[in-house]
Design an enzyme around this catalytic site. Structure first.
Site, PDB file in Angstrom:
ATOM      1  N   CYS A  44       8.747  -6.332  -9.840  1.00 47.01           N
ATOM      2  CA  CYS A  44       7.870  -5.207  -9.448  1.00 47.01           C
ATOM      3  C   CYS A  44       8.452  -3.882  -9.937  1.00 47.01           C
ATOM      4  O   CYS A  44       9.629  -3.599  -9.726  1.00 47.01           O
ATOM      5  CB  CYS A  44       7.727  -5.192  -7.924  1.00 47.01           C
ATOM      6  SG  CYS A  44       6.976  -3.682  -7.303  1.00 47.01           S
ATOM      7  N   CYS A  47       9.619  -1.686  -6.633  1.00 49.10           N
ATOM      8  CA  CYS A  47      10.607  -2.107  -5.633  1.00 49.10           C
ATOM      9  C   CYS A  47      11.932  -1.341  -5.817  1.00 49.10           C
ATOM     10  O   CYS A  47      12.270  -0.930  -6.932  1.00 49.10           O
ATOM     11  CB  CYS A  47      10.874  -3.614  -5.760  1.00 49.10           C
ATOM     12  SG  CYS A  47       9.719  -4.631  -4.804  1.00 49.10           S
ATOM     13  N   HIS A 109       7.976  -4.836  -0.399  1.00 50.55           N
ATOM     14  CA  HIS A 109       6.906  -5.200  -1.327  1.00 50.55           C
ATOM     15  C   HIS A 109       5.744  -5.893  -0.609  1.00 50.55           C
ATOM     16  O   HIS A 109       4.603  -5.851  -1.064  1.00 50.55           O
ATOM     17  CB  HIS A 109       7.509  -6.141  -2.387  1.00 50.55           C
ATOM     18  CG  HIS A 109       6.570  -6.515  -3.479  1.00 50.55           C
ATOM     19  ND1 HIS A 109       6.273  -5.675  -4.530  1.00 50.55           N
ATOM     20  CD2 HIS A 109       5.835  -7.645  -3.682  1.00 50.55           C
ATOM     21  CE1 HIS A 109       5.414  -6.272  -5.348  1.00 50.55           C
ATOM     22  NE2 HIS A 109       5.133  -7.464  -4.856  1.00 50.55           N
ATOM     23  N   ASN A 149      -5.151   3.918  -3.812  1.00 45.65           N
ATOM     24  CA  ASN A 149      -6.010   2.813  -4.240  1.00 45.65           C
ATOM     25  C   ASN A 149      -5.385   1.570  -3.682  1.00 45.65           C
ATOM     26  O   ASN A 149      -4.220   1.287  -3.978  1.00 45.65           O
ATOM     27  CB  ASN A 149      -6.002   2.659  -5.773  1.00 45.65           C
ATOM     28  CG  ASN A 149      -6.837   3.703  -6.449  1.00 45.65           C
ATOM     29  OD1 ASN A 149      -7.834   4.160  -5.900  1.00 45.65           O
ATOM     30  ND2 ASN A 149      -6.439   4.077  -7.644  1.00 45.65           N
ATOM     31  N   GLY A 155      -8.791  -1.570  -8.542  1.00 44.96           N
ATOM     32  CA  GLY A 155      -8.078  -1.132  -9.739  1.00 44.96           C
ATOM     33  C   GLY A 155      -6.625  -0.777  -9.469  1.00 44.96           C
ATOM     34  O   GLY A 155      -5.960  -0.180 -10.314  1.00 44.96           O
ATOM     35  N   SER A 157      -2.869  -1.114  -9.500  1.00 42.46           N
ATOM     36  CA  SER A 157      -2.135  -1.807 -10.560  1.00 42.46           C
ATOM     37  C   SER A 157      -0.996  -2.665 -10.027  1.00 42.46           C
ATOM     38  O   SER A 157      -0.391  -3.419 -10.772  1.00 42.46           O
ATOM     39  CB  SER A 157      -1.581  -0.773 -11.537  1.00 42.46           C
ATOM     40  OG  SER A 157      -0.684   0.084 -10.865  1.00 42.46           O
ATOM     41  N   HIS A 160       2.606  -3.496  -4.445  1.00 41.18           N
ATOM     42  CA  HIS A 160       3.620  -2.764  -3.669  1.00 41.18           C
ATOM     43  C   HIS A 160       2.935  -1.550  -3.022  1.00 41.18           C
ATOM     44  O   HIS A 160       2.234  -0.808  -3.705  1.00 41.18           O
ATOM     45  CB  HIS A 160       4.756  -2.305  -4.595  1.00 41.18           C
ATOM     46  CG  HIS A 160       5.955  -1.840  -3.836  1.00 41.18           C
ATOM     47  ND1 HIS A 160       7.125  -2.550  -3.769  1.00 41.18           N
ATOM     48  CD2 HIS A 160       6.142  -0.745  -3.067  1.00 41.18           C
ATOM     49  CE1 HIS A 160       7.995  -1.914  -3.012  1.00 41.18           C
ATOM     50  NE2 HIS A 160       7.412  -0.816  -2.573  1.00 41.18           N
ATOM     51  N   HIS A 162       1.696   1.759  -2.158  1.00 39.04           N
ATOM     52  CA  HIS A 162       1.923   3.065  -2.790  1.00 39.04           C
ATOM     53  C   HIS A 162       0.635   3.868  -2.861  1.00 39.04           C
ATOM     54  O   HIS A 162      -0.460   3.333  -2.710  1.00 39.04           O
ATOM     55  CB  HIS A 162       2.475   2.880  -4.213  1.00 39.04           C
ATOM     56  CG  HIS A 162       1.480   2.288  -5.166  1.00 39.04           C
ATOM     57  ND1 HIS A 162       1.218   0.945  -5.211  1.00 39.04           N
ATOM     58  CD2 HIS A 162       0.660   2.860  -6.085  1.00 39.04           C
ATOM     59  CE1 HIS A 162       0.296   0.699  -6.138  1.00 39.04           C
ATOM     60  NE2 HIS A 162      -0.066   1.848  -6.678  1.00 39.04           N
ATOM     61  N   GLN A 164      -0.922   7.865  -4.725  1.00 35.54           N
ATOM     62  CA  GLN A 164      -0.711   8.795  -5.824  1.00 35.54           C
ATOM     63  C   GLN A 164      -1.046  10.221  -5.403  1.00 35.54           C
ATOM     64  O   GLN A 164      -1.771  10.437  -4.434  1.00 35.54           O
ATOM     65  CB  GLN A 164      -1.603   8.422  -7.005  1.00 35.54           C
ATOM     66  CG  GLN A 164      -1.312   7.068  -7.612  1.00 35.54           C
ATOM     67  CD  GLN A 164      -1.977   6.936  -8.969  1.00 35.54           C
ATOM     68  OE1 GLN A 164      -1.831   7.809  -9.832  1.00 35.54           O
ATOM     69  NE2 GLN A 164      -2.722   5.864  -9.164  1.00 35.54           N
ATOM     70  N   HIS A 292      -9.927  16.604   5.853  1.00 36.09           N
ATOM     71  CA  HIS A 292     -10.282  15.292   6.410  1.00 36.09           C
ATOM     72  C   HIS A 292      -9.858  14.198   5.432  1.00 36.09           C
ATOM     73  O   HIS A 292      -9.606  14.463   4.257  1.00 36.09           O
ATOM     74  CB  HIS A 292     -11.778  15.223   6.717  1.00 36.09           C
ATOM     75  CG  HIS A 292     -12.648  15.643   5.565  1.00 36.09           C
ATOM     76  ND1 HIS A 292     -12.844  16.961   5.228  1.00 36.09           N
ATOM     77  CD2 HIS A 292     -13.339  14.913   4.662  1.00 36.09           C
ATOM     78  CE1 HIS A 292     -13.634  17.026   4.172  1.00 36.09           C
ATOM     79  NE2 HIS A 292     -13.935  15.805   3.788  1.00 36.09           N
TER      80      HIS A 292
END
Ligand code: H2U
Length: 342
Positions: A44, A47, A109, A149, A155, A157, A160, A162, A164, A292
């Site tokens: 990964c 990780c 993970h 996401n 989508g 990727s 793990h 996470h 953005q 919100h």
């Protein structure tokens, strides 16, 4: 009966067609990703201690880890201006500077937000706040979009846990629509649009998922996605940097509670795109903004059948089958403890 509902935050409509929910489905059925991942995956990219796709090594992080996206969609320096034919209204473009960050929610993970403790999620909230603050302080950054996401179907990727953070010069279209609507409401009423909306929803009660001391989770009247939901702070605040310590804990708990309801609905790791809409970082005060947290999950009737936004939705208008009120009924019936733990 089919009807249209108005979204006052984005000044748009959704067509609601409840009678269509029972139509047969012989279309695409999603494959479910494996549920039992190892706590550490040597292959990964996210990780602790592992080497990322571009060769950088992750530290042996203990709780959260944030880094510059190695494949950032936005860059702080526009190398060369994008050139368009001059003097034409049809070919307009402009350089866009920005930055993109990746935030690992946990070193584990195999976890996702609904399986993490509220204390661990609170660390995620703290990083959102510091990233919004730090990125927003760059003079050329005028908007910071925090999002997650979740699930291959959205989508994502990498499983793990996470999220953005993208920060940029312009205010993107969705928050800009919300800004215009909230500004107009604020000027006309002297209160935020969402304070007044929340007050009325709390009286009606039929779309409320749960209430915490400082937050309410609800399915908005104008929801587009089958199980779309929103976490709204009771106190009108333009941005998450205004949260008190107690409210930060409340946000972590609301995020946990809502995602547990989601996972329990179809006893699957429930996919979604979620994100925080809040005031731009353009130096203005923005009293009209009431930040919100919105959740757009794609699943429709089971863990394997998703809602496709195609055809009429692409060509004409957003449309939904089950009503927001039915979605609330189903979600309210979901257990409060995560299905993997019961
Ligand atoms: P998504 O799963 O939502 O795509 O987010 C993962 C992000 O992580 C993605 O934007 C970045 C991708 O560019 N990434 C790195 O920066 N380094 C890596 O080694 C793998 C993925």
């Amino acid at each position: 009966m089919p009807h249209r509902r108005y979204n006052p935050l984005t000044d748009s409509w959704v067509l609601v067609s409840p009678h269509r929910a029972t139509r047969p489905w012989q279309g695409q059925v999603e494959k479910l990703p494996p549920e039992n991942r190892p706590p550490y995956d040597p292959s990964c990219y996210l990780c602790p201690g592992n080497v990322r796709a571009n060769g950088a090594q992750n530290p042996d992080y203990q709780d959260v880890f944030v880094f510059d996206n190695d494949y950032a969609a936005l860059l702080p320096q526009a190398e060369k201006e994008y050139e368009c034919p001059e003097g034409s209204p049809f070919f307009r473009a402009k350089p866009e500077r920005g930055m993109a960050r990746v935030l690992c929610f946990s070193p584990r993970h195999d976890l996702t937000i609904p399986e993490m403790s509220a204390a661990a999620i609170r660390r995620v909230v703290d990083i959102w706040i510091s990233e919004y603050q730090t990125l927003g302080e760059y003079p050329f950054i005028h908007y910071v979009q925090i999002f997650e996401n979740k699930g291959a179907i959205m989508g994502c990727s990498n499983p793990h846990p996470h999220g953005q953070i993208w920060a940029q010069e312009s205010i993107p279209d969705e928050p800009l629509k919300k800004q215009k609507a909230q500004q107009k409401y604020w000027e006309e009423n002297g209160r935020t649009l969402l304070s007044d909306y929340l007050k009325e929803e709390l009286v009606l009660g039929e779309r409320i998922l749960f209430e915490l001391e400082d937050f309410v989770a609800l399915v908005p009247f104008w929801a587009i996605w089958p199980f779309e939901a929103m976490i709204v702070p009771r106190r009108a605040m333009a941005r998450i940097t205004e949260l008190s310590d107690k409210e930060k804990d409340g946000l972590a708990e609301a995020y946990r509670r809502l995602t547990i309801l989601y996972d329990n609905l179809f006893e699957t790791s429930f996919p979604y795109s979620a994100g925080i809409h809040q005031a731009p970082t353009d130096g203005a005060e923005h009293p009209e903004w009431h930040w919100h947290f919105v959740f757009y999950p794609p699943l429709l009737r089971s863990a394997t059948v998703k809602k496709f936004m195609v055809g009429y939705e692409m060509l004409a208008n957003s449309q939904r089958d089950i009503t927001p009120e039915l979605a609330v009924e189903w979600l309210r019936k979901a257990d409060r403890a995560h299905y993997k733990q019961t």
